[in-house]
Design a protein around this motif. Sequence first.
Motif, PDB file in Angstrom:
ATOM      1  N   PRO A   1      -2.387  27.477   5.212  1.00 38.55           N
ATOM      2  CA  PRO A   1      -3.774  27.415   5.696  1.00 38.55           C
ATOM      3  C   PRO A   1      -4.733  27.019   4.576  1.00 38.55           C
ATOM      4  N   GLY A   2      -5.705  26.196   4.925  1.00 36.75           N
ATOM      5  CA  GLY A   2      -6.691  25.766   3.948  1.00 36.75           C
ATOM      6  C   GLY A   2      -6.289  24.538   3.164  1.00 36.75           C
ATOM      7  N   SER A   3      -5.057  24.082   3.322  1.00 37.31           N
ATOM      8  CA  SER A   3      -4.619  22.876   2.603  1.00 37.31           C
ATOM      9  C   SER A   3      -5.138  21.634   3.318  1.00 37.31           C
ATOM     10  N   MET A   4      -5.355  20.582   2.558  1.00 36.97           N
ATOM     11  CA  MET A   4      -5.741  19.307   3.151  1.00 36.97           C
ATOM     12  C   MET A   4      -4.580  18.732   3.954  1.00 36.97           C
ATOM     13  N   ALA A   5      -3.360  18.992   3.500  1.00 29.67           N
ATOM     14  CA  ALA A   5      -2.184  18.463   4.203  1.00 29.67           C
ATOM     15  C   ALA A   5      -2.123  18.998   5.629  1.00 29.67           C
ATOM     16  N   TRP A   6      -2.387  20.288   5.803  1.00 27.98           N
ATOM     17  CA  TRP A   6      -2.362  20.850   7.153  1.00 27.98           C
ATOM     18  C   TRP A   6      -3.485  20.281   7.999  1.00 27.98           C
ATOM     19  N   GLU A   7      -4.667  20.122   7.424  1.00 29.41           N
ATOM     20  CA  GLU A   7      -5.788  19.569   8.199  1.00 29.41           C
ATOM     21  C   GLU A   7      -5.494  18.147   8.647  1.00 29.41           C
ATOM     22  N   ILE A   8      -5.032  17.319   7.719  1.00 26.18           N
ATOM     23  CA  ILE A   8      -4.871  15.903   8.007  1.00 26.18           C
ATOM     24  C   ILE A   8      -3.665  15.645   8.909  1.00 26.18           C
ATOM     25  N   ALA A   9      -2.501  16.138   8.514  1.00 25.38           N
ATOM     26  CA  ALA A   9      -1.287  15.855   9.281  1.00 25.38           C
ATOM     27  C   ALA A   9      -1.268  16.566  10.623  1.00 25.38           C
ATOM     28  N   GLY A  10      -2.102  17.597  10.773  1.00 23.23           N
ATOM     29  CA  GLY A  10      -2.138  18.300  12.038  1.00 23.23           C
ATOM     30  C   GLY A  10      -2.946  17.611  13.113  1.00 23.23           C
ATOM     31  N   HIS A  11      -3.621  16.531  12.767  1.00 29.66           N
ATOM     32  CA  HIS A  11      -4.426  15.803  13.756  1.00 29.66           C
ATOM     33  C   HIS A  11      -3.619  14.655  14.352  1.00 29.66           C
ATOM     34  N   PRO A  12      -3.692  14.430  15.661  1.00 30.33           N
ATOM     35  CA  PRO A  12      -2.917  13.353  16.288  1.00 30.33           C
ATOM     36  C   PRO A  12      -3.194  11.961  15.730  1.00 30.33           C
ATOM     37  N   ALA A  13      -4.362  11.752  15.121  1.00 25.19           N
ATOM     38  CA  ALA A  13      -4.688  10.429  14.580  1.00 25.19           C
ATOM     39  C   ALA A  13      -3.675   9.982  13.540  1.00 25.19           C
ATOM     40  N   THR A  14      -3.049  10.938  12.869  1.00 28.87           N
ATOM     41  CA  THR A  14      -2.111  10.560  11.814  1.00 28.87           C
ATOM     42  C   THR A  14      -0.779  10.068  12.363  1.00 28.87           C
ATOM     43  N   LEU A  15      -0.534  10.229  13.659  1.00 32.26           N
ATOM     44  CA  LEU A  15       0.661   9.617  14.252  1.00 32.26           C
ATOM     45  C   LEU A  15       0.581   8.100  14.114  1.00 32.26           C
ATOM     46  N   ALA A  16      -0.603   7.543  14.379  1.00 36.24           N
ATOM     47  CA  ALA A  16      -0.786   6.104  14.194  1.00 36.24           C
ATOM     48  C   ALA A  16      -0.792   5.754  12.713  1.00 36.24           C
ATOM     49  N   GLY A  17      -1.251   6.689  11.904  1.00 33.47           N
ATOM     50  CA  GLY A  17      -1.333   6.427  10.475  1.00 33.47           C
ATOM     51  C   GLY A  17       0.010   6.147   9.836  1.00 33.47           C
ATOM     52  N   MET A  18       1.081   6.660  10.417  1.00 37.63           N
ATOM     53  CA  MET A  18       2.396   6.424   9.816  1.00 37.63           C
ATOM     54  C   MET A  18       2.765   4.948   9.818  1.00 37.63           C
ATOM     55  N   LEU A  19       2.224   4.198  10.774  1.00 40.28           N
ATOM     56  CA  LEU A  19       2.481   2.759  10.783  1.00 40.28           C
ATOM     57  C   LEU A  19       1.773   2.057   9.635  1.00 40.28           C
ATOM     58  N   ASN A  20       0.680   2.631   9.170  1.00 42.12           N
ATOM     59  CA  ASN A  20      -0.057   2.037   8.055  1.00 42.12           C
ATOM     60  C   ASN A  20       0.877   1.840   6.863  1.00 42.12           C
ATOM     61  N   GLY A  21       1.576   2.888   6.464  1.00 40.04           N
ATOM     62  CA  GLY A  21       2.492   2.790   5.334  1.00 40.04           C
ATOM     63  C   GLY A  21       3.663   1.878   5.619  1.00 40.04           C
ATOM     64  N   ALA A  22       4.166   1.896   6.861  1.00 41.64           N
ATOM     65  CA  ALA A  22       5.290   1.035   7.216  1.00 41.64           C
ATOM     66  C   ALA A  22       4.910  -0.438   7.124  1.00 41.64           C
ATOM     67  N   TYR A  23       3.700  -0.776   7.565  1.00 44.57           N
ATOM     68  CA  TYR A  23       3.251  -2.163   7.502  1.00 44.57           C
ATOM     69  C   TYR A  23       3.203  -2.652   6.058  1.00 44.57           C
ATOM     70  N   ILE A  24       2.613  -1.829   5.169  1.00 45.93           N
ATOM     71  CA  ILE A  24       2.512  -2.235   3.776  1.00 45.93           C
ATOM     72  C   ILE A  24       3.893  -2.340   3.140  1.00 45.93           C
ATOM     73  N   ALA A  25       4.793  -1.425   3.476  1.00 44.68           N
ATOM     74  CA  ALA A  25       6.145  -1.466   2.913  1.00 44.68           C
ATOM     75  C   ALA A  25       6.832  -2.784   3.238  1.00 44.68           C
ATOM     76  N   LEU A  26       6.560  -3.331   4.413  1.00 42.35           N
ATOM     77  CA  LEU A  26       7.200  -4.596   4.817  1.00 42.35           C
ATOM     78  C   LEU A  26       6.685  -5.783   4.020  1.00 42.35           C
ATOM     79  N   LEU A  27       5.630  -5.591   3.247  1.00 37.97           N
ATOM     80  CA  LEU A  27       5.128  -6.668   2.388  1.00 37.97           C
ATOM     81  C   LEU A  27       5.841  -6.708   1.037  1.00 37.97           C
ATOM     82  N   PHE A  28       6.738  -5.779   0.798  1.00 40.60           N
ATOM     83  CA  PHE A  28       7.616  -5.867  -0.361  1.00 40.60           C
ATOM     84  C   PHE A  28       8.867  -6.616   0.097  1.00 40.60           C
ATOM     85  N   PRO A  29       9.085  -7.851  -0.382  1.00 37.15           N
ATOM     86  CA  PRO A  29      10.162  -8.692   0.158  1.00 37.15           C
ATOM     87  C   PRO A  29      11.529  -8.030   0.163  1.00 37.15           C
TER      88      PRO A  29
END
Length: 300
Positions: free
Chosen positions: A18-46
Motif C-alpha cells: 500500500p502507498g507504492s506507486m507500483a500498486w497505484e499505476i499497475a492497479g488501474h485498467p489503463a495499464t493493460l493497454a500500456g503493456m503494448l507501449n513497451g512491446a511496440y518499442i521493443a520491435l524497433l530493435f532489429p
Amino acid sequence: MVVPKRAGARRDNGYFGPGSMAWEIAGHPATLAGMLNGAYIALLFPEVAQSIQDTSVMRVDPLGRGDETMYYVYTAIFGDTEEARRAGKFVQGRHNRVRGHDPVTDTDFTPTRSDLAIVGHGLTWLSLLASYETYVRRLTDDEREKYWQEGLIAAGLLGLEVSTMPATYRDWCEVYRRDFFPRMNYSVASEHAFANMHTASFAPPWARPAIRATVAFVNELTLATFDDTERILLRGTRSKTRLAAARLLGRSFFAVAALAPVRDLVEQYINRGDIHALLSEARAIEREQKQADGALRIVA
C-alpha cells in the motif's frame, strides 16, 4: 501458454504494498493497454524483431505470449515476495531459451544480453507509466522518481544487477535517448510482426474481423502514449486532432473500465482469474491500511 499457478495463500504484502506507486499505476485498467507501449518499442530493435520472427511463440499465439507478460508484471507487483520471486524465475527460464540473429545488423540476440535486459526491463516498467499518465493523471517529478526506484526492485527479480541500471528516472531518460534510441529501426522483421498482429493471421478466419477491430482500437490508444519521434519510427504518425480524439476517448473508456463491476469482469479473464485474485487482495490490503491510518489519526 502455461504460467505457474499460485503456490498457496498470501504470506505478506510483497515488495511494494500500500502507498507504492507500483500498486497505484499497475492497479488501474489503463495499464493493460500500456503493456503494448513497451512491446511496440521493443520491435524497433532489429535483433528482437528478428528473434520473434524466427522463434517466438508470439507469431502463432500473441495472446498467450501477452498472458505470460501480464502474469509476470502483476505477480511481481501484487504478489507476495515468494510468488514475485517465482514469477521472476519463470521469466528468466523463458529468456534463457531464446536465441536469435539479425542478418542485417549481424548481431546475436538473447533477452539476457546485458544491454537488452536493461532496456527490456525499462521499457516494460515505464510502458505502464506512459499509459497511466496519458489516460489517468500526470505524476509529479517526485512520483516518477519513486516509481523508478520501485522498478529497480523489479529489475532484481529478473536477475539484473541493480547497479547496472540507470540510478534515477532522469538517468534512464538520458540513457534511453543517448544509447538505445539511435539503434531503433523499423526492419523487415518489425513489419512482419506488426502485420501479424494487425491482420490477425494467427487466428481462425471467423475470428479475424473482431480481432482486427479490437487491435485497431487498442493501436490508436497505444500510439497516443508515444511522443512524435517514436510514432514516426513506428510508422504511426497521427494528426494533433486525431491524437487528441484518441486521448479523450481513452480517458473516457478507461474511466468506465475502472468502475468496479467492469474492472472485475475484465480481470476475471486474465490468466484464468489469477490476476483478479491478486488485485482483489491488494485492494483489500489497501482498505485495511487506510482504516488503520484513519484510526491512528483519530487516536492522535
